[in-house]
Write a protein that holds these residues in place. Structure first.
Motif, mmCIF file in Angstrom:
data_model
loop_
_atom_site.group_PDB
_atom_site.id
_atom_site.type_symbol
_atom_site.label_atom_id
_atom_site.label_comp_id
_atom_site.label_asym_id
_atom_site.label_seq_id
_atom_site.Cartn_x
_atom_site.Cartn_y
_atom_site.Cartn_z
ATOM 1 N N ILE A 82 -23.794 1.784 3.718
ATOM 2 C CA ILE A 82 -24.264 3.085 3.097
ATOM 3 C C ILE A 82 -23.397 3.808 2.307
ATOM 4 N N ALA A 83 -23.682 4.125 1.032
ATOM 5 C CA ALA A 83 -22.729 4.613 0.006
ATOM 6 C C ALA A 83 -23.349 5.593 -0.660
ATOM 7 N N GLU A 84 -22.308 6.492 -1.203
ATOM 8 C CA GLU A 84 -22.521 7.614 -1.994
ATOM 9 C C GLU A 84 -22.543 7.236 -3.551
ATOM 10 N N VAL A 85 -23.586 7.727 -4.155
ATOM 11 C CA VAL A 85 -23.784 7.467 -5.755
ATOM 12 C C VAL A 85 -22.966 8.542 -6.309
ATOM 13 N N ASN A 86 -21.924 8.400 -7.337
ATOM 14 C CA ASN A 86 -21.397 8.956 -8.329
ATOM 15 C C ASN A 86 -22.539 9.232 -9.431
ATOM 16 N N LEU A 87 -23.203 10.377 -9.356
ATOM 17 C CA LEU A 87 -24.200 10.673 -10.362
ATOM 18 C C LEU A 87 -24.016 10.766 -11.714
ATOM 19 N N GLN A 88 -22.712 11.058 -11.988
ATOM 20 C CA GLN A 88 -22.242 10.770 -13.326
ATOM 21 C C GLN A 88 -22.054 9.501 -14.056
ATOM 22 N N THR A 89 -21.658 8.291 -13.098
ATOM 23 C CA THR A 89 -21.559 7.187 -13.786
ATOM 24 C C THR A 89 -22.389 5.950 -12.841
ATOM 25 N N GLY A 90 -22.892 6.080 -11.894
ATOM 26 C CA GLY A 90 -23.777 5.357 -10.912
ATOM 27 C C GLY A 90 -22.816 4.252 -10.250
ATOM 28 N N GLU A 91 -21.376 4.740 -9.954
ATOM 29 C CA GLU A 91 -20.730 3.928 -9.235
ATOM 30 C C GLU A 91 -20.904 4.185 -7.814
ATOM 31 N N LEU A 92 -20.674 3.489 -6.552
ATOM 32 C CA LEU A 92 -20.983 3.723 -5.287
ATOM 33 C C LEU A 92 -19.613 3.751 -4.647
ATOM 34 N N LYS A 93 -19.373 4.836 -3.835
ATOM 35 C CA LYS A 93 -18.156 4.897 -2.622
ATOM 36 C C LYS A 93 -18.767 4.758 -1.559
ATOM 37 N N ASN A 94 -18.312 3.599 -0.666
ATOM 38 C CA ASN A 94 -18.765 3.372 0.607
ATOM 39 C C ASN A 94 -18.369 4.431 1.609
ATOM 40 N N LEU A 95 -19.368 4.417 2.356
ATOM 41 C CA LEU A 95 -19.332 5.655 3.376
ATOM 42 C C LEU A 95 -19.370 4.858 4.792
ATOM 43 N N ASP A 96 -20.094 3.732 5.031
ATOM 44 C CA ASP A 96 -20.244 2.984 6.245
ATOM 45 C C ASP A 96 -20.541 1.639 5.981
ATOM 46 N N ARG A 97 -19.957 0.594 6.318
ATOM 47 C CA ARG A 97 -20.183 -0.780 6.162
ATOM 48 C C ARG A 97 -20.225 -1.152 7.807
ATOM 49 N N GLN A 98 -21.461 -1.682 7.988
ATOM 50 C CA GLN A 98 -21.830 -2.470 9.419
ATOM 51 C C GLN A 98 -21.916 -4.052 8.866
ATOM 52 N N ARG A 99 -21.024 -4.809 9.524
ATOM 53 C CA ARG A 99 -20.833 -6.198 9.397
ATOM 54 C C ARG A 99 -21.437 -6.924 10.682
ATOM 55 N N ASP A 100 -22.078 -7.898 10.325
ATOM 56 C CA ASP A 100 -22.688 -8.769 11.762
ATOM 57 C C ASP A 100 -22.734 -10.111 11.219
ATOM 58 N N GLU A 101 -21.934 -10.973 11.903
ATOM 59 C CA GLU A 101 -21.854 -12.402 11.643
ATOM 60 C C GLU A 101 -23.197 -12.948 11.746
ATOM 61 N N ALA A 102 -24.127 -12.391 12.649
ATOM 62 C CA ALA A 102 -25.424 -12.990 12.836
ATOM 63 C C ALA A 102 -26.420 -12.473 11.608
ATOM 64 N N TRP A 103 -26.787 -11.285 12.064
ATOM 65 C CA TRP A 103 -27.565 -10.707 10.956
ATOM 66 C C TRP A 103 -27.807 -9.120 11.351
ATOM 67 N N ILE A 104 -27.980 -8.465 10.367
ATOM 68 C CA ILE A 104 -28.151 -6.749 10.395
ATOM 69 C C ILE A 104 -29.680 -6.562 10.887
ATOM 70 N N ALA A 105 -29.865 -6.050 12.063
ATOM 71 C CA ALA A 105 -30.982 -5.651 12.270
ATOM 72 C C ALA A 105 -30.920 -4.564 13.278
ATOM 73 N N GLY A 106 -32.105 -4.478 14.271
ATOM 74 C CA GLY A 106 -32.136 -3.306 15.255
ATOM 75 C C GLY A 106 -32.950 -2.369 15.002
ATOM 76 N N PRO A 107 -33.357 -1.320 16.186
ATOM 77 C CA PRO A 107 -34.025 -0.312 15.703
ATOM 78 C C PRO A 107 -33.583 0.683 14.670
ATOM 79 N N GLY A 108 -34.171 1.226 13.644
ATOM 80 C CA GLY A 108 -33.621 2.242 12.959
ATOM 81 C C GLY A 108 -32.735 1.558 11.867
#
Length: 792
Positions: free
Chosen positions: A360-386
């Protein structure tokens, strides 16, 4: 007294002491489900919070219709006529901040405004082409809308419409002028003609001057920025609430080869091909998000190249030491942007196509670059409610302060609700514990959260209220089972669709207060359905070989009827929950289990590894090995039946559909000493032939992780079949293709196996529809178990 129409089971053999009798029969329970009664669904409220609308069918029509109950007269259920239902439609509705006004599409080319206090409605705009996405901006005197792949604003006070984006689907015009083009070398005939005919020449010279003038004025007019898409089709156009930025998405569809499913009984009398999905391992659809800066007249695209961990390889690559892996950035899918309420910020969700990361990242609306806010890593796969999926953000948005975002994450091992301050990066878990949160939303007064959770028990769902910034939760529902809540617009009452293990859904109303008494509004069970004493299966837990405690439903016969045999049912979908205290979507199977129990069988229904409702580790317990822990849970369940419930180890059968059919095949092929017989319905036989979205999560792709596919696909283990196998499959199944069992059948033939049979259903897709098909299938299943588990 049992009604006379109850049938005697077709397969009862009164001369054998092993057989008992049942009031039920396969023919009886597999009829059109309307015999059971009529049950409500999709409850929703009128705008004034005085009427509950829901889908219902007491007249036994071919489809459900809309009915209503007014809370002033809760005993009267009225069918809504088509005029009233049409008048209620509010397509693509959007509210202002305090919900006092609503804009919506009153026709495909028409936008209307409704005063929520007075009910007054008026047409704001009748446009010359289709419109979509009417939305209040931060300045609520303005609404934006989309038409002809551009964004417009409408001033509610003046009625003035302004086109705020200049997007053209064509290519940027050449700067070579018409005048220059006119100077091109003429052919002989044209030059000779102009030399001879003076008037024609004068007319051509005049046209050249007019063209030059038009070109000059056009260049002046087109000083305003125009963005040319070069033939691409922008989607998801939206305007930021402050009106300074627009965004759009390009979807670059893959050129994957779709599969074909032959329909042998098409109405035309000819065999027709049905288009179906591609197989796993195909190239995914990609996306790119454009930011249109309206003040600077420029367009740029979101750049995710600086997100952390883009080159991280999955752990499974270690199993392939001789393979050279791509060291470039992984490909991602993007969802968003979601603008803050004030329009000054925006966030996106990015997911890796290998399913291991979500950012989940914030967009720099002046350049389009992303700043990471939260990274969820799962060696299996990302899923789950919501959590969302490839092009869905799931639970993701902004608080009204335009400073905090909310989202769900399985960081703790269970899907919970989080807040994150985008200014300082501080993250806070609003919920925590060994349970999951479902469908959270913010109250209209912006002071509270409402959500459903499994905190009371994995097999129950209750509705809660909690302060916006976190704090003490208040449980608002109390009925054991599932409580599907629709909150009234004034947020004073709940409409609840409630069900219990042996009671289908009914509609209730309750004040929005803890401890308030729910009042039942519908009573849909037929007298036929009530005539039988449907069991409330006990929920137990048994220990698996790895120490995990596995939840299951058990159906136990009366001691005098017990025949020593057992049947284990395997639910489908893999990621699904069936061990719970509400009415199951597997209601036919539930009734069949009652029939089996009447006949003396013990029935076990297991939420094996991969089932939903038990957190991340349970969900991913099958990663890279379907037919591993999900199957060993069935084996351990069988052992538990023998050790605790007096079941004969030589009299255990297994059955299930879809994923349950796959497990049945793996059980008979790889654990033949445990299961004497099994019925595999609409089964996956080779995971390399299933779809990408589901399979690549669990097994990666067959090109990159062939080990996972080889050890997970039943077709590679068919030589292990010793017991008795029934395969049943619909021939027009566009989910798990009929081809799956055709290939496995050929394999069994080549192996010389003769203890199997196949039933085919020419008119059925993955989910059977016709009562005759259900009846035939389950008569065969019952016959299989009676013949193999009760006869020595």
């Amino acid at each position: 007294m049992v009604r006379n129409c109850l049938l005697i089971l077709a397969f009862i053999c009164l001369s054998s002491p092993l057989f008992a009798q049942s009031q039920l029969s396969v023919e009886y329970i597999m009829r059109d489900p309307q015999w059971m009664g009529t049950f409500p669904s999709r409850a929703r409220w009128s705008d004034d919070s005085q009427t509950i609308y829901f889908q219902y069918n007491p007249e036994k029509n071919p489809a459900d219709s809309t009915y209503k109950i007014q809370i002033s007269s809760p005993k009267q259920i009225q069918k809504v006529n088509w005029k009233e239902e049409s008048a209620m439609r509010r397509d693509q509705a959007n509210w202002n901040t305090d919900y006092s006004q609503r804009v919506y599409l009153s026709a495909s080319d028409q936008i209307s405004l409704e005063n929520m206090k007075t009910g007054q409605k008026k047409v704001l705009l009748s446009w010359h082409s289709r419109v979509s996405n009417p939305t209040f901006l931060a300045d609520e005197n303005l609404i934006s809308f989309v038409s002809d792949q551009n964004i417009f604003t409408l001033n509610l006070s003046t009625g003035v419409v302004k086109k705020v984006t200049q997007i053209s689907s064509g290519s940027k015009p050449s700067k070579k002028s018409n005048a220059t083009q006119a100077e091109q070398v003429k052919g002989f005939v044209e030059a000779e003609n102009l030399e001879l005919l003076q008037v024609v020449k004068e007319r051509q010279e005049a046209e050249k001057k007019r063209a030059a003038y038009r070109e000059a004025t056009r260049e002046q007019a087109e000083e305003k920025f125009v963005y040319y898409t070069e033939g691409k089709s922008p989607a998801n156009l939206q305007l930021s609430p402050d009106g300074n930025f627009a965004s759009f998405t390009y979807y670059n569809s893959s050129s994957n080869k779709n599969t074909k499913v032959p329909d042998y009984v098409a109405a035309s009398g000819y065999t027709e091909d049905l288009n179906a999905r591609p197989k796993v391992g195909t190239d995914p659809t990609t996306s790119e998000i454009g930011i249109y800066d309206l003040k600077r007249d420029s367009v740029y695209f979101i750049d995710y190249s600086k997100l952390p961990g883009l080159q991280d390889l999955p752990d499974y690559t270690k199993d392939y030491p001789d393979k050279k892996w791509d060291s470039t950035n992984r490909k991602l899918s993007l969802f968003g942007p979601i603008f803050s309420p004030d329009g000054k910020r925006a966030i996106v969700q990015a997911r890796s196509f290998d399913n291991k990361d979500r950012w989940i990242a914030e967009v720099n609306l002046q350049t389009g670059e992303l700043k990471n806010l939260d990274r969820q890593r799962d060696e299996a796969w990302i899923a789950g409610p919501g959590i969302g999926w490839t092009f869905s953000g799931g639970t993701l948005g902004w608080l009204p302060d335009s400073k905090h975002i909310y989202f769900q994450s399985e960081e703790s091992g269970y899907s919970h609700l989080y807040l994150l301050n985008v200014e300082n990066g501080n993250k806070k878990a609003l919920t925590s514990g060994a349970y999951e949160v479902f469908d959270p939303f913010i109250s209209r007064d912006k002071k509270s959260w409402f959500f459903t959770s499994s905190e009371v028990d994995p097999g129950e769902r209750h509705f809660y209220q909690m302060p916006l910034m976190g704090g003490k939760k208040v449980q608002l529902t109390s009925m054991t089972g599932n409580n599907e809540v629709s909150l009234s617009p004034d947020q004073s009452k709940m409409a609840i669709i409630h069900s219990y293990s042996n009671r289908p859904e009914e509609l209730y109303i309750q004040d929005l207060k803890p401890g308030a008494k729910p009042v039942q509004l519908t009573n849909g069970q037929s007298e036929e359905f009530k005539a039988y004493n449907w069991r409330d299966p006990e929920i137990i837990r048994f220990q698996a070989e790895d120490g995990a405690m596995v939840p299951a439903r058990i159906y136990q016969p009366e001691a005098s009827k017990k025949n020593g045999a057992a049947v284990i049912f395997v639910h489908g979908a893999g990621y699904l929950q069936n061990v719970h205290k509400w009415w199951s979507s597997y209601f036919r199977e539930y009734m069949f289990h009652n029939l089996l129990t009447d006949l003396g069988y013990t029935v076990l229904d297991i939420d094996y590894r991969a089932s939903s409702g038990y957190g991340r580790d349970w969900r991913t317990g099958i990663y890279r090995h379907m037919g591993g822990k999900d199957l060993s849970d069935q084996v351990d369940g069988a052992k538990h039946l023998v050790e605790k419930y007096g079941v004969d180890a030589d009299r255990i059968g297994i059955y299930g559909g879809s994923y349950g059919g796959f497990i049945t095949l793996m059980a008979l092929f790889t654990a033949p000493e445990v299961f004497k017989s099994g019925a595999a319905l609409r089964s996956v036989t080779d995971w390399a032939h299933y779809n990408h979205g589901y399979t690549s999560n669990i097994l990666n792709t067959p090109e990159e992780d062939p080990i996972a596919y080889r050890r997970s696909s039943p077709i590679y283990f068919a030589e292990g079949l010793k017991g008795n196998l029934l395969m049943a499959h619909g021939m027009v199944d566009v989910n798990v293709h009929f081809q799956d069992v055709v290939r496995l059948s050929q394999r069994l033939i080549e192996l010389g196996k003769d203890n199997w049979e196949m039933a085919i259903y020419p008119v059925e897709d993955h989910g059977f529809v016709e009562p005759s098909s259900w009846t035939d299938e389950y008569k065969r299943i019952l016959k299989l178990f009676n013949n193999t588990l009760l006869n020595d």
